[in-house]
Design an enzyme around this catalytic site. Structure first.
Site, PDB file in Angstrom:
ATOM      1  N   ASP A 104      -6.535   1.017   1.073  1.00  0.00           N
ATOM      2  CA  ASP A 104      -6.535   1.069   2.539  1.00  0.00           C
ATOM      3  C   ASP A 104      -7.918   0.645   3.031  1.00  0.00           C
ATOM      4  OD1 ASP A 104      -8.175   3.196   1.939  1.00  0.00           O
ATOM      5  OD2 ASP A 104      -7.117   4.644   3.204  1.00  0.00           O
ATOM      6  N   LYS A 147       0.835  -1.202   0.000  1.00  0.00           N
ATOM      7  CA  LYS A 147       0.000   0.000   0.000  1.00  0.00           C
ATOM      8  C   LYS A 147       0.874   1.259   0.000  1.00  0.00           C
ATOM      9  CE  LYS A 147      -1.855   2.089   3.479  1.00  0.00           C
ATOM     10  NZ  LYS A 147      -2.550   2.422   4.717  1.00  0.00           N
TER      11      LYS A 147
END
Length: 211
Positions: free
Chosen positions: A138, A120
């Site tokens: 997320d 991420k």
């Protein structure tokens, strides 16, 4: 959800916010990398409050190395997991100087090799600092993708893959910012603000919050 609906959703998100970006404050790709690294399980707001105190004087790999792990820990102790983050940040600075000439690498593989940098974080840096059309999933994006029906998936990687497949090309660069902001402020976890949402008529969530 069909392609026409997705097209309309992203057209509306773009119309409402033509130039979205991260809420993290930074001046260089290196500062963005550090801010994202610090933001794990913390709010962007809390990270910004901390980085404002040390980025101006120490916002380079050399500057943070000079500060040291303990010095950095003092600045970021208001952020969760601050000791681990201080350790990872200093280790990352060493690797950047030793292996990358002090520059932030532009590939996911090289970024993910840095301590504390996962997929991420790498995707955020590639997208926001280097303009690559990556999708950093997320908790907000995961929730919005599943709840709306844009890209349902059982885990983060599945949602990322589906978004890469389903988001129209022309919106890919900015899509993750739009979805994060939607999840952060409108399509919130406990009681989504459906009456305030600009895409509620296109969203496939069954239990919409009434006006």
């Amino acid at each position: 959800m069909n392609a026409a609906k997705r097209q309309e959703i992203f057209a509306r998100l773009q119309a409402a916010n033509p130039h979205p970006t991260t809420e993290l404050e930074y001046d260089t790709p290196f500062q963005l990398l550090i801010a994202v690294l610090l933001s794990a399980q913390a709010t962007d707001k809390s990270v910004n409050i901390a980085t404002r105190k040390f980025f101006p004087e120490h916002g380079t790999p050399q500057g943070l190395l000079a500060l040291g792990e303990e010095g950095l820990a003092d600045y970021i102790k208001t952020i969760g997991l601050y000791r681990t983050k201080a350790k990872n940040t200093i280790a990352t600075c060493k690797i950047l100087l030793e292996q990358h000439g002090g520059e932030v690498p532009r590939t996911r593989e090289a970024l993910e090799a840095l301590p504390g940098v996962g997929r991420k974080t790498a995707n955020v840096v590639l997208n926001t600092a280097f303009g690559q059309p990556t999708m950093a999933v997320d908790t907000h994006i995961f929730r919005v993708s599943n709840r709306t029906g844009i890209a349902p998936g059982k885990n983060v990687l599945e949602v990322e893959r589906k978004l890469e497949k389903f988001v129209p090309r022309e919106y890919m660069q900015d899509a993750h910012h739009w979805l994060i902001l939607l999840g952060r402020y409108v399509c919130v976890a406990r009681k989504p603000k459906c009456p305030q949402c600009g895409i509620s008529d296109l969203c496939e969530f069954k239990q919409k919050t009434p006006a």
